[in-house]
Design a protein around this motif. Structure first.
Motif, mmCIF file in Angstrom:
data_model
loop_
_atom_site.group_PDB
_atom_site.id
_atom_site.type_symbol
_atom_site.label_atom_id
_atom_site.label_comp_id
_atom_site.label_asym_id
_atom_site.label_seq_id
_atom_site.Cartn_x
_atom_site.Cartn_y
_atom_site.Cartn_z
ATOM 1 N N ASN A 70 7.295 60.729 77.000
ATOM 2 C CA ASN A 70 6.631 62.105 77.225
ATOM 3 C C ASN A 70 7.765 63.066 77.352
ATOM 4 N N THR A 71 8.866 62.686 79.224
ATOM 5 C CA THR A 71 9.464 63.160 79.907
ATOM 6 C C THR A 71 10.677 63.666 79.526
ATOM 7 N N LYS A 72 11.502 64.947 79.129
ATOM 8 C CA LYS A 72 12.843 65.348 78.599
ATOM 9 C C LYS A 72 13.679 65.638 79.625
ATOM 10 N N LEU A 73 14.646 64.821 80.060
ATOM 11 C CA LEU A 73 15.299 65.974 80.823
ATOM 12 C C LEU A 73 17.015 66.298 80.338
ATOM 13 N N THR A 74 16.783 67.387 80.954
ATOM 14 C CA THR A 74 19.074 67.825 80.509
ATOM 15 C C THR A 74 20.015 68.026 81.532
ATOM 16 N N PHE A 75 20.472 67.578 81.207
ATOM 17 C CA PHE A 75 22.067 67.517 81.810
ATOM 18 C C PHE A 75 23.085 68.230 80.706
ATOM 19 N N LYS A 76 24.288 69.312 82.558
ATOM 20 C CA LYS A 76 25.220 69.635 81.965
ATOM 21 C C LYS A 76 26.644 69.566 82.616
ATOM 22 N N ILE A 77 27.786 68.701 81.959
ATOM 23 C CA ILE A 77 28.558 68.376 82.253
ATOM 24 C C ILE A 77 29.806 69.530 83.005
ATOM 25 N N THR A 78 29.689 69.143 83.812
ATOM 26 C CA THR A 78 30.780 69.888 84.985
ATOM 27 C C THR A 78 31.569 69.079 85.641
ATOM 28 N N ASP A 79 31.826 68.028 85.293
ATOM 29 C CA ASP A 79 33.552 67.467 85.779
ATOM 30 C C ASP A 79 33.675 65.743 84.817
ATOM 31 N N VAL A 80 34.972 66.510 84.601
ATOM 32 C CA VAL A 80 35.589 65.282 83.615
ATOM 33 C C VAL A 80 36.450 64.312 84.368
ATOM 34 N N GLY A 81 36.080 62.976 84.165
ATOM 35 C CA GLY A 81 37.397 62.400 84.701
ATOM 36 C C GLY A 81 38.304 61.591 83.606
ATOM 37 N N SER A 82 39.082 60.342 83.437
ATOM 38 C CA SER A 82 39.788 60.238 82.282
ATOM 39 C C SER A 82 39.051 59.408 80.377
ATOM 40 N N ASP A 83 37.425 58.728 81.748
ATOM 41 C CA ASP A 83 37.302 58.544 80.644
ATOM 42 C C ASP A 83 35.287 58.934 80.544
ATOM 43 N N ALA A 84 35.779 59.810 81.164
ATOM 44 C CA ALA A 84 34.140 59.955 80.924
ATOM 45 C C ALA A 84 34.143 61.254 81.479
ATOM 46 N N ALA A 85 32.554 61.919 81.474
ATOM 47 C CA ALA A 85 32.062 63.508 81.299
ATOM 48 C C ALA A 85 30.962 63.133 82.563
ATOM 49 N N TYR A 86 31.310 63.868 84.040
ATOM 50 C CA TYR A 86 30.028 63.855 85.017
ATOM 51 C C TYR A 86 29.144 65.043 85.052
ATOM 52 N N THR A 87 27.758 64.488 85.082
ATOM 53 C CA THR A 87 26.835 65.864 84.917
ATOM 54 C C THR A 87 26.460 66.043 86.338
ATOM 55 N N GLU A 88 25.441 67.402 85.855
ATOM 56 C CA GLU A 88 24.742 67.749 87.294
ATOM 57 C C GLU A 88 22.673 67.866 86.150
ATOM 58 N N PHE A 89 21.988 67.882 87.347
ATOM 59 C CA PHE A 89 20.528 67.888 86.507
ATOM 60 C C PHE A 89 19.899 69.675 86.215
ATOM 61 N N VAL A 90 19.626 69.910 85.293
ATOM 62 C CA VAL A 90 19.838 71.180 84.446
ATOM 63 C C VAL A 90 17.883 71.255 84.903
ATOM 64 N N LYS A 91 17.427 70.591 83.690
ATOM 65 C CA LYS A 91 15.902 70.673 83.424
ATOM 66 C C LYS A 91 15.239 69.716 82.863
ATOM 67 N N HIS A 92 13.893 69.816 83.767
ATOM 68 C CA HIS A 92 12.584 68.621 83.930
ATOM 69 C C HIS A 92 11.816 69.222 82.323
ATOM 70 N N GLU A 93 11.039 68.568 80.913
ATOM 71 C CA GLU A 93 10.403 69.187 80.919
ATOM 72 C C GLU A 93 9.091 68.229 80.028
ATOM 73 N N LEU A 94 8.516 68.358 80.264
ATOM 74 C CA LEU A 94 7.228 68.095 79.112
ATOM 75 C C LEU A 94 7.407 67.896 78.054
ATOM 76 N N ASP A 137 38.651 69.529 79.131
ATOM 77 C CA ASP A 137 38.343 71.061 78.831
ATOM 78 C C ASP A 137 38.099 71.408 78.275
ATOM 79 N N LYS A 138 37.279 71.373 77.212
ATOM 80 C CA LYS A 138 37.055 71.696 75.691
ATOM 81 C C LYS A 138 35.480 71.184 76.359
ATOM 82 N N ILE A 139 34.502 69.577 76.738
ATOM 83 C CA ILE A 139 33.497 69.837 77.428
ATOM 84 C C ILE A 139 33.034 70.178 78.355
ATOM 85 N N TYR A 140 33.183 71.138 79.350
ATOM 86 C CA TYR A 140 32.924 71.338 80.647
ATOM 87 C C TYR A 140 31.467 72.147 79.760
#
Length: 215
Positions: free
Chosen positions: A60-84, A38-41
């Motif tokens: 030169n293209t930065k991408l930012t993702f946010k953790i929205t779901d957590v499994g036994s050994d993996a954290a899954y993300t959603e895309f939140v930002k694209h920035e040059l 729960d602490k990594i959401y």
């Protein structure tokens, strides 16, 4: 703190692989450490398109993702930002030329609210009316793109350069351009957040109407 206590803390924590959404082929973005899932959401991780695609030319293209779901050994993300990167944008500026930009907030077909910031660089100095006309093209094409695309499709059109190419194709008829980029795309609200805001706005309007009727 004793060595035994530190050892217990370390044993209680574990590493999670942070994975990109399917849209980015579940690429591994990195790792994160926590004693409870729960602490990594909501944690965010920033990378570059170059790292995901193993192409240094895309760093030169930065991408930012946010953790929205957590499994036994993996954290899954959603895309939140694209920035040059600032360095890249700075490299496109030329003395005696114009930089034309705009920020436009739109709603996709699946009700994600997104802000896009296109920017155009002219070959020489454009006058005010030409800059305004270029901005109009940017706004119209960004709105059109969102009206016809889901959030994922809109992100793809930005990351793959199709939206910037479309803007370039139309805006260059107004004044010669050297380059057009989408300097930033930001997810502002998910569908459920948009719906909640709209519901709250309706409630406020209803309260105002009731007050007016009482008056």
């Amino acid at each position: 703190m004793s060595e035994r206590s530190v050892s217990k803390q370390k044993r209680g924590k574990r590493w999670y692989d942070v994975l990109a959404p399917e849209q980015f082929d579940r690429a591994k973005l990195g790792e994160t450490f926590a004693d409870e899932p729960d602490k990594i959401y909501e944690r965010t991780i920033e990378t570059t398109l170059g790292e995901i695609e193993d192409d240094a030319g895309q760093n030169n293209t930065k991408l930012t993702f946010k953790i929205t779901d957590v499994g036994s050994d993996a954290a899954y993300t959603e895309f939140v930002k694209h920035e040059l990167t600032r360095d890249y944008l700075r490299s496109l500026v030329r003395r005696g030329a114009s930089k034309v930009s705009v920020a436009q907030t739109v709603l996709t077909t699946d009700d994600y609210r997104v802000q896009l910031q296109p920017v155009a660089f002219t070959t020489k100095k454009a006058d005010r009316s030409q800059e305004q006309a270029i901005r109009r093209v940017m706004i119209d094409l960004v709105r059109e793109a969102a009206k016809e695309r889901s959030f994922e499709q809109l992100v793809d059109s930005v990351v793959e350069g199709r939206l910037s190419s479309a803007i370039y194709g139309e805006a260059k008829t107004i004044y010669p351009l050297r380059r057009v980029e989408i300097q930033k795309l930001t997810l502002e609200a998910r569908p459920e957040e948009v719906a909640a805001e709209e519901e709250a706005a309706v409630d406020v309007d209803a309260e105002d109407l009731a007050v007016d009727e009482e008056a």
